[in-house]
Design a protein around this motif. Sequence first.
Motif: not given
Length: 502
Positions: A394, A398, A444, A447
């Motif tokens: 993660n 990100y 997010t 993604y």
Amino acid sequence: MAERFRIPAPPRLPPLAASAVAIGLPLLMFALDSVFRVLLEGVPFVLFLLAVALASWVGGLVPGLVSVALSAALGYAFLRGSADPATVSGAHLAIAVFIPAAAVITAIGAAARAGFRERERVAETLRRSEARERAKAEELQAIMDAVPAAVLIAHDPDARTLTGSRAAYDLLRVPPGVNVSKSGERPPVHYRVMRNGKELSPQELPTQVAARSGARARDVEFEIVFDDGTRRTLLGNAEPLFDDQGRSRGAVSAFVDVTKLSEAVRTRDAFLSMASHELKTPITSLQLQVGSLLRAREGVPAPVAKAADATRRQVVRLTSLVNTLLDVSRLNEGRLQLEIEPVDLSALVSEVASRFVAETERSESRIRVDAAEAVCGRWDRLRLEQVLTNLLSNALKYGEGKPVSVRVQSDGATARLAVVDHGIGIAPSEQRRIFERFERGPATRGYGGFGLGLWITREIVSALGGTIHVESAPGAGSTFRVELPVTGPAAGASASERGDPA
């Protein structure tokens, strides 16, 4: 008998009528004295005292005093008209005795009248209050009956008396109005309350707990098992009720029947488990084939080698997805097995970080590990490795290509892990939600992923006896902090029993 001889309440007369009574009664008594002079000449004021009492009772203090004055005047005139000289000479003394006595009777009569009036006012106020309370109770019952949920009300701190809505009585298969308390004098015996295969005692039921302890219960799930084998799954809350002194006086609870939903969830989990197991065999075979092809890449054309490498990455991704689905199935069914052993967290962090070389190259980022000293504890190595992999994945995904740092520390009793990125960040309103199943922050959405990684991470950390939380702000990156007891999880504890550690 007391009701038959009760003194009637004084009438409600307008002022003019009360004045007419105060004047009329003495005149009537004077007429009676005159008619029956022979009999009443010795006691002429008896009738006048009666007139005063009636006037004060009917009209109050002022009409009573008017009646006293008029009675005194008429009585004096009656005595002065007597043929007996002794009666005439004693008129002044009789009047002197009559006026104080009549004044006292007037005061008593007026006070009694005011007392009756006050009693009537209080009784009327009480009747209106009772009517309002009945109306409120009827409204509350109507609301409870209209709500498609089983609502229960405990009327005492021990929840010995429990009443409910129509839906509650229907669900529990009892007639309306019956006391359904399991802790009452005659508890219902045609059903049992179960949780995780164990029957709950009356003291463990959510309504009883809220009434007794004054603490609210949230998202409580349990099963009602009837004698005929029927099972109903309920989910709901319980709220305590307090008196003016802040002491618990009962509780209110509301539950919805989620039996069909629970069955659907179990069916879904069974499908996920079966599908994941079925997919592992062909994926493993595919991995072996791709591995053989990659080992022989020197003897194959470059495009074939490149395609084999891309296939390997997709197989790895597919394997991760299948493993995630298997973990979801295990966690939902409470089958997460832990293999507790001595683990050096610092060494494990360095090892896992070294596996992200390809990812850091693609994202043009780097991972800096700050774990100079060994931090040892009793944990499940593979599950802890899974936590680190999820958090680092993660952070790289990100982190917008910026460096990621991992810090490992210990105070002797607790190991602390921090994974820090400098990427898109997480809004405060989203920071608890991202640890739930299939939840992802709005930033997010562009993604890939299913929103399961952090939920699995939280459940693993919780099963290991630890906690996880995030510190973040939009555009300022995120810091995920994990704390784990070095002694490992408590014996017999599971993720589901520990609850939400965050």
